[in-house]
Structures are given as structure tokens and as C-alpha cells.
Design a protein around this motif. Sequence first.
Motif, PDB file in Angstrom:
ATOM      1  N   LYS A  84      31.415  65.229 -11.728  1.00  0.00           N
ATOM      2  CA  LYS A  84      30.130  65.740 -12.210  1.00  0.00           C
ATOM      3  C   LYS A  84      28.962  64.974 -11.569  1.00  0.00           C
ATOM      4  O   LYS A  84      27.993  65.576 -11.118  1.00  0.00           O
ATOM      5  CB  LYS A  84      30.067  65.620 -13.737  1.00  0.00           C
ATOM      6  CG  LYS A  84      29.210  66.659 -14.406  1.00  0.00           C
ATOM      7  CD  LYS A  84      29.408  66.611 -15.911  1.00  0.00           C
ATOM      8  CE  LYS A  84      28.058  66.649 -16.586  1.00  0.00           C
ATOM      9  NZ  LYS A  84      27.926  65.662 -17.656  1.00  0.00           N
ATOM     10  N   ASP A  85      29.076  63.631 -11.524  1.00  0.00           N
ATOM     11  CA  ASP A  85      28.033  62.829 -10.863  1.00  0.00           C
ATOM     12  C   ASP A  85      27.842  63.311  -9.430  1.00  0.00           C
ATOM     13  O   ASP A  85      26.725  63.471  -8.962  1.00  0.00           O
ATOM     14  CB  ASP A  85      28.437  61.345 -10.758  1.00  0.00           C
ATOM     15  CG  ASP A  85      28.495  60.659 -12.101  1.00  0.00           C
ATOM     16  OD1 ASP A  85      27.838  61.149 -13.037  1.00  0.00           O
ATOM     17  OD2 ASP A  85      29.196  59.640 -12.214  1.00  0.00           O
ATOM     18  N   MET A  87      28.547  66.193  -8.105  1.00  0.00           N
ATOM     19  CA  MET A  87      27.919  67.512  -8.049  1.00  0.00           C
ATOM     20  C   MET A  87      26.421  67.409  -8.337  1.00  0.00           C
ATOM     21  O   MET A  87      25.616  68.063  -7.698  1.00  0.00           O
ATOM     22  CB  MET A  87      28.561  68.476  -9.055  1.00  0.00           C
ATOM     23  CG  MET A  87      30.010  68.815  -8.773  1.00  0.00           C
ATOM     24  SD  MET A  87      30.286  69.540  -7.140  1.00  0.00           S
ATOM     25  CE  MET A  87      29.633  71.187  -7.428  1.00  0.00           C
ATOM     26  N   GLN A  88      26.083  66.553  -9.308  1.00  0.00           N
ATOM     27  CA  GLN A  88      24.661  66.409  -9.651  1.00  0.00           C
ATOM     28  C   GLN A  88      23.899  65.747  -8.512  1.00  0.00           C
ATOM     29  O   GLN A  88      22.796  66.143  -8.186  1.00  0.00           O
ATOM     30  CB  GLN A  88      24.493  65.590 -10.927  1.00  0.00           C
ATOM     31  CG  GLN A  88      24.744  66.425 -12.165  1.00  0.00           C
ATOM     32  CD  GLN A  88      24.831  65.585 -13.416  1.00  0.00           C
ATOM     33  OE1 GLN A  88      24.865  64.357 -13.360  1.00  0.00           O
ATOM     34  NE2 GLN A  88      24.869  66.247 -14.552  1.00  0.00           N
ATOM     35  N   ASP A  89      24.559  64.767  -7.901  1.00  0.00           N
ATOM     36  CA  ASP A  89      23.958  64.090  -6.759  1.00  0.00           C
ATOM     37  C   ASP A  89      23.743  65.101  -5.637  1.00  0.00           C
ATOM     38  O   ASP A  89      22.673  65.174  -5.040  1.00  0.00           O
ATOM     39  CB  ASP A  89      24.911  62.968  -6.315  1.00  0.00           C
ATOM     40  CG  ASP A  89      24.348  62.169  -5.155  1.00  0.00           C
ATOM     41  OD1 ASP A  89      23.245  61.623  -5.320  1.00  0.00           O
ATOM     42  OD2 ASP A  89      25.001  62.097  -4.108  1.00  0.00           O
ATOM     43  N   ALA A  91      23.492  68.319  -5.971  1.00  0.00           N
ATOM     44  CA  ALA A  91      22.485  69.297  -6.377  1.00  0.00           C
ATOM     45  C   ALA A  91      21.086  68.733  -6.194  1.00  0.00           C
ATOM     46  O   ALA A  91      20.191  69.405  -5.693  1.00  0.00           O
ATOM     47  CB  ALA A  91      22.711  69.704  -7.829  1.00  0.00           C
ATOM     48  N   SER A  92      20.929  67.446  -6.543  1.00  0.00           N
ATOM     49  CA  SER A  92      19.595  66.860  -6.439  1.00  0.00           C
ATOM     50  C   SER A  92      19.165  66.744  -4.985  1.00  0.00           C
ATOM     51  O   SER A  92      17.995  66.713  -4.675  1.00  0.00           O
ATOM     52  CB  SER A  92      19.557  65.491  -7.125  1.00  0.00           C
ATOM     53  OG  SER A  92      20.287  64.552  -6.359  1.00  0.00           O
ATOM     54  N   THR A  98      22.521  75.330  -6.397  1.00  0.00           N
ATOM     55  CA  THR A  98      22.023  75.481  -7.755  1.00  0.00           C
ATOM     56  C   THR A  98      20.515  75.645  -7.732  1.00  0.00           C
ATOM     57  O   THR A  98      19.964  76.329  -8.559  1.00  0.00           O
ATOM     58  CB  THR A  98      22.377  74.267  -8.646  1.00  0.00           C
ATOM     59  OG1 THR A  98      21.950  73.104  -7.958  1.00  0.00           O
ATOM     60  CG2 THR A  98      23.853  74.203  -8.913  1.00  0.00           C
ATOM     61  N   GLN A 104      17.627  79.248 -11.820  1.00  0.00           N
ATOM     62  CA  GLN A 104      17.627  78.045 -12.658  1.00  0.00           C
ATOM     63  C   GLN A 104      17.728  78.440 -14.115  1.00  0.00           C
ATOM     64  O   GLN A 104      17.224  79.467 -14.519  1.00  0.00           O
ATOM     65  CB  GLN A 104      16.302  77.313 -12.503  1.00  0.00           C
ATOM     66  CG  GLN A 104      16.051  76.748 -11.157  1.00  0.00           C
ATOM     67  CD  GLN A 104      14.944  75.709 -11.265  1.00  0.00           C
ATOM     68  OE1 GLN A 104      15.184  74.589 -11.687  1.00  0.00           O
ATOM     69  NE2 GLN A 104      13.742  76.108 -10.919  1.00  0.00           N
TER      70      GLN A 104
END
Length: 153
Positions: A84-85, A87-89, A91-92, A98, A104
Motif C-alpha cells: 500500500k505504501d 502504491m501511495q508513493d 500515486a503521489s 489514480t 478522483q
Amino acid sequence: MDLSRARVKVVERVNITDSGCWEWKLKIRPNGYARVTYLRQSFYAHRLSFLAFNGHLDGKLDVCHSCDNRKCVNPAHLFQGTRKDNMQDAASKGRVATGDKLPQTKIHGSDLEHVLYMAKAGVKYKEIADIYGMTPQSIGKIAIKHNIRRNKK
Ligand SMILES: [Zn+2]
């Protein structure tokens, strides 16, 4: 496990770039990552490097790149995190779809204030949604969550 051989194995196989990345110079897989065999086990090169230089590797966690360069195996550019980290990294940094491609569903900070302000002011959800690349349904949900009731005529 003696990791000095693993460290040598990594260092011998990289080119150091101007940005400090250690780019794997041998074959890279279609997914962008290199694999390497060590002690008859196949590792992702960046995972082996993380293990070799940090002395530990949590098999349940991903090894993520702070430099965003999948070919890079510089242990200083690697950190462990959950899928998850990672993926979030990603995405950011705009690596996964995303941000722009999928609508959104969440909004934060001053954008959220603007959305709420417009919703209160009676701007149509569709119009607000278009501004923020969201769906009118998402705007509606945000409005409900923040107790904005529209005057129905
Ligand atoms: Zn790097």
C-alpha cells in the motif's frame, strides 16, 4: 549469512549515474526490475541490494524506490514499506493512473474547502465535479459527509 559477497555482486553490476542512482547494467525484466541469483536463490536486484547493505530484509514488505528509478539498486535510495505504501508513493509521484485517468474520489485541504464553498453556494455538483476531475456522485457524497443540505425547490 555472509553478505559481503552479495554486496560485491551488486556493486560489480551497476553504473552509477549523475543523480547517484546505481543502475543495474545487466538484463532488466519487462516489468522494469532486474533479477539476480544469489546463493542459488533468485532475488530482485534491488531487494538483494537492500538485504546486502542493510543486513535485513522483511520478506512481507516491498522494497520501494525513493528515487523512482526501478533500475536503481542504491541502498540509500531504497526503503521498505507495505504494498500500500508503495502504491501511495507511486500515486503521489504520478506513476499510476489514480490522479488523471481515474476520477478522483477524495479531496483535501484548500480544494476541499472550495468544493464545500461551491456546494453551499449552490453550484451544480456536475460543474464542481468537472473542475476537480471527479464525478458528481463523489461531490454529492462529500456534501452529505459535511452536512451540506441544498435547498430543494
Ligand atoms: Zn536511485
